[in-house]
Design an enzyme around this catalytic site. Structure first.
Site, PDB file in Angstrom:
ATOM      1  N   ARG A  16       0.973  -1.205   0.056  1.00 10.21           N
ATOM      2  CA  ARG A  16      -0.019  -0.032   0.034  1.00 10.21           C
ATOM      3  C   ARG A  16       0.700   1.213   0.162  1.00 10.21           C
ATOM      4  O   ARG A  16       0.919   2.001  -0.912  1.00 10.21           O
ATOM      5  CB  ARG A  16      -0.955   0.125   1.234  1.00 10.21           C
ATOM      6  CG  ARG A  16      -2.212   0.945   1.247  1.00 10.21           C
ATOM      7  CD  ARG A  16      -1.767   2.325   1.220  1.00 10.21           C
ATOM      8  NE  ARG A  16      -1.322   2.713   2.120  1.00 10.21           N
ATOM      9  CZ  ARG A  16      -0.707   3.998   2.428  1.00 10.21           C
ATOM     10  NH1 ARG A  16      -1.101   4.808   1.451  1.00 10.21           N
ATOM     11  NH2 ARG A  16      -0.174   4.436   3.621  1.00 10.21           N
ATOM     12  N   ASP A  17       1.461   1.653   1.152  1.00  7.30           N
ATOM     13  CA  ASP A  17       2.139   2.843   1.182  1.00  7.30           C
ATOM     14  C   ASP A  17       3.421   2.664   0.143  1.00  7.30           C
ATOM     15  O   ASP A  17       3.738   3.833  -0.260  1.00  7.30           O
ATOM     16  CB  ASP A  17       2.891   2.976   2.760  1.00  7.30           C
ATOM     17  CG  ASP A  17       3.651   4.112   2.939  1.00  7.30           C
ATOM     18  OD1 ASP A  17       4.114   4.772   1.951  1.00  7.30           O
ATOM     19  OD2 ASP A  17       3.617   4.654   3.943  1.00  7.30           O
ATOM     20  N   HIS A 207       5.910   4.446  12.492  1.00  6.12           N
ATOM     21  CA  HIS A 207       5.983   4.430  11.109  1.00  6.12           C
ATOM     22  C   HIS A 207       7.409   5.405  10.742  1.00  6.12           C
ATOM     23  O   HIS A 207       7.011   6.473  10.572  1.00  6.12           O
ATOM     24  CB  HIS A 207       5.073   4.755  10.284  1.00  6.12           C
ATOM     25  CG  HIS A 207       4.653   4.786   8.829  1.00  6.12           C
ATOM     26  ND1 HIS A 207       4.315   3.729   8.272  1.00  6.12           N
ATOM     27  CD2 HIS A 207       5.413   5.781   7.912  1.00  6.12           C
ATOM     28  CE1 HIS A 207       4.476   4.004   6.804  1.00  6.12           C
ATOM     29  NE2 HIS A 207       5.197   5.231   6.612  1.00  6.12           N
ATOM     30  N   HIS A 209      10.366   6.725   8.207  1.00  2.42           N
ATOM     31  CA  HIS A 209      11.053   6.885   6.690  1.00  2.42           C
ATOM     32  C   HIS A 209      12.456   7.023   7.098  1.00  2.42           C
ATOM     33  O   HIS A 209      13.101   7.536   8.030  1.00  2.42           O
ATOM     34  CB  HIS A 209      10.485   8.010   6.245  1.00  2.42           C
ATOM     35  CG  HIS A 209       9.049   7.714   5.678  1.00  2.42           C
ATOM     36  ND1 HIS A 209       8.406   8.390   4.647  1.00  2.42           N
ATOM     37  CD2 HIS A 209       8.030   6.640   5.730  1.00  2.42           C
ATOM     38  CE1 HIS A 209       7.325   7.846   4.354  1.00  2.42           C
ATOM     39  NE2 HIS A 209       7.025   7.067   5.188  1.00  2.42           N
ATOM     40  N   CYS A 240       9.660   9.422  -1.095  1.00  5.80           N
ATOM     41  CA  CYS A 240       9.170  10.752  -0.167  1.00  5.80           C
ATOM     42  C   CYS A 240       8.635  11.613  -1.294  1.00  5.80           C
ATOM     43  O   CYS A 240       9.397  12.189  -2.046  1.00  5.80           O
ATOM     44  CB  CYS A 240      10.345  11.189   0.461  1.00  5.80           C
ATOM     45  SG  CYS A 240       9.858  12.917   1.485  1.00  5.80           S
ATOM     46  N   ASN A 249      10.039   4.815   3.156  1.00  2.00           N
ATOM     47  CA  ASN A 249       9.776   3.770   4.076  1.00  2.00           C
ATOM     48  C   ASN A 249      11.250   2.998   4.535  1.00  2.00           C
ATOM     49  O   ASN A 249      11.861   2.639   3.749  1.00  2.00           O
ATOM     50  CB  ASN A 249       8.627   2.960   3.776  1.00  2.00           C
ATOM     51  CG  ASN A 249       7.241   3.443   3.809  1.00  2.00           C
ATOM     52  OD1 ASN A 249       6.916   3.989   4.564  1.00  2.00           O
ATOM     53  ND2 ASN A 249       6.699   3.323   2.483  1.00  2.00           N
TER      54      ASN A 249
HETATM   55 ZN    ZN Z   1       5.524   5.726   4.672  1.00  5.29          ZN
END
Ligand code: ZN
Length: 303
Positions: A16-17, A207, A209, A240, A249
């Protein structure tokens, strides 16, 4: 060191992300990647998001992906939803868990969804209610928790205030998102410490990055405070959006690789995960930032 947990729960967010921030890929490739990930022993996967296809074409096939994947009982799948409408799509599709996101930064929230943080929190209250009526859990993700691309630093008190409202409205768990990679270990101690003193038992997911190279250092800082739930993306999928070319991530195999050698259980098979990362790289057709994917595990020897 005594608070460091002996087991953590990794949520794989690459499908997803990660893929939402890559060029669109075929539905079948997504299904195969998710199935490959669920076979690694990972217990949580953020599989899709139910957003307007016009807004995010990468996720237009969310229903097909969700219905196309194997769904073994040992894996808890979730979907990100932007609002009540998206939540209803996810609930109708039978997702057992949804995540809804709000930015701690008012400017970031307005740029994203054209409303204030406060207005989004009002909406989220109805999303949580709707989810609970249908027996589904709802996580509230507080984005820009360690800083905003428009406002810069966001005060800890504001971030905790947003989480406080979500908890009061019935959120089942909170996730803090380092949307633009502005966290450092010191800032992790201060935000998590503040949140934990208010809510010692509330499930907390983080979460991170790796935009500025501090991703795993931030994980270590959080482990020291006893945090057990972390997001990561296979291969480091995703970028990003505010810094073209920068990494997004943290990579799942880098996280699993590091904690496994610290004696922390994840349940994930590292070799299988590295294979999945190689697959992810093939699917998106670009070199992914994961260094464990490049170098292999630390015990790999040269013949
Ligand atoms: Zn993320």
């Amino acid at each position: 060191m005594s608070d460091i947990p002996d087991r953590i729960s990794v949520r794989e967010v690459g499908p997803r992300d990660g893929l939402q921030n890559e060029k669109p890929v075929p539905t079948q490739d997504k299904i195969e990647l998710i199935d490959r990930l669920s076979a690694t022993g990972i217990r949580r996967i953020e599989a899709v998001s139910f957003v307007r296809p016009q807004a995010i074409p990468q996720m237009a096939d969310a229903d097909e992906v969700w219905h196309g994947i194997e769904r073994p009982d040992r894996v808890r799948y979730s979907a990100l939803v932007p609002n009540l409408r998206g939540a209803r799509r996810a609930l109708d599709a039978g997702l057992p868990e949804i995540e809804v996101v709000v930015s701690a930064s008012d400017t970031h929230n307005r740029k994203n969804v054209n409303r204030s943080t406060e207005e989004s929190l009002d909406d989220i209250a109805s999303v949580i209610d709707e989810a609970h009526q249908r027996g589904v859990t709802c996580q509230v993700i507080v984005a820009t928790a360690w800083g905003c691309p428009y406002e810069g630093d966001v005060p800890v008190s504001r971030v905790v205030g947003v989480a406080r409202r979500a908890v009061a409205d019935g959120a089942d768990s909170i996730s803090f998102g380092d949307t633009t990679g502005m966290a450092t270990p010191g800032r992790v101690w201060s935000l998590v410490g503040e949140f934990r003193s208010a809510y010692p038992d509330m499930p907390l997911n983080l979460h991170f990055h790796n935009t500025r190279g501090a991703g795993l250092a931030n994980v270590l800082a959080a482990l020291e405070l006893g945090v057990t739930d972390f997001d990561a993306s296979v291969g480091g999928l995703g970028g990003c959006p505010y810094a073209p070319g920068a990494s997004g991530n943290i990579a799942t195999e880098e996280l699993v690789h590091m904690v496994a050698d610290m004696g922390i259980e994840t349940g994930v098979e590292l070799d299988a995960l590295i294979d999945a990362a190689a697959d992810a790289e093939r699917i998106v057709g670009r070199e992914l930032p994961s260094q464990v994917l490049r170098a292999g595990p630390r015990t790999r020897t040269v013949h």
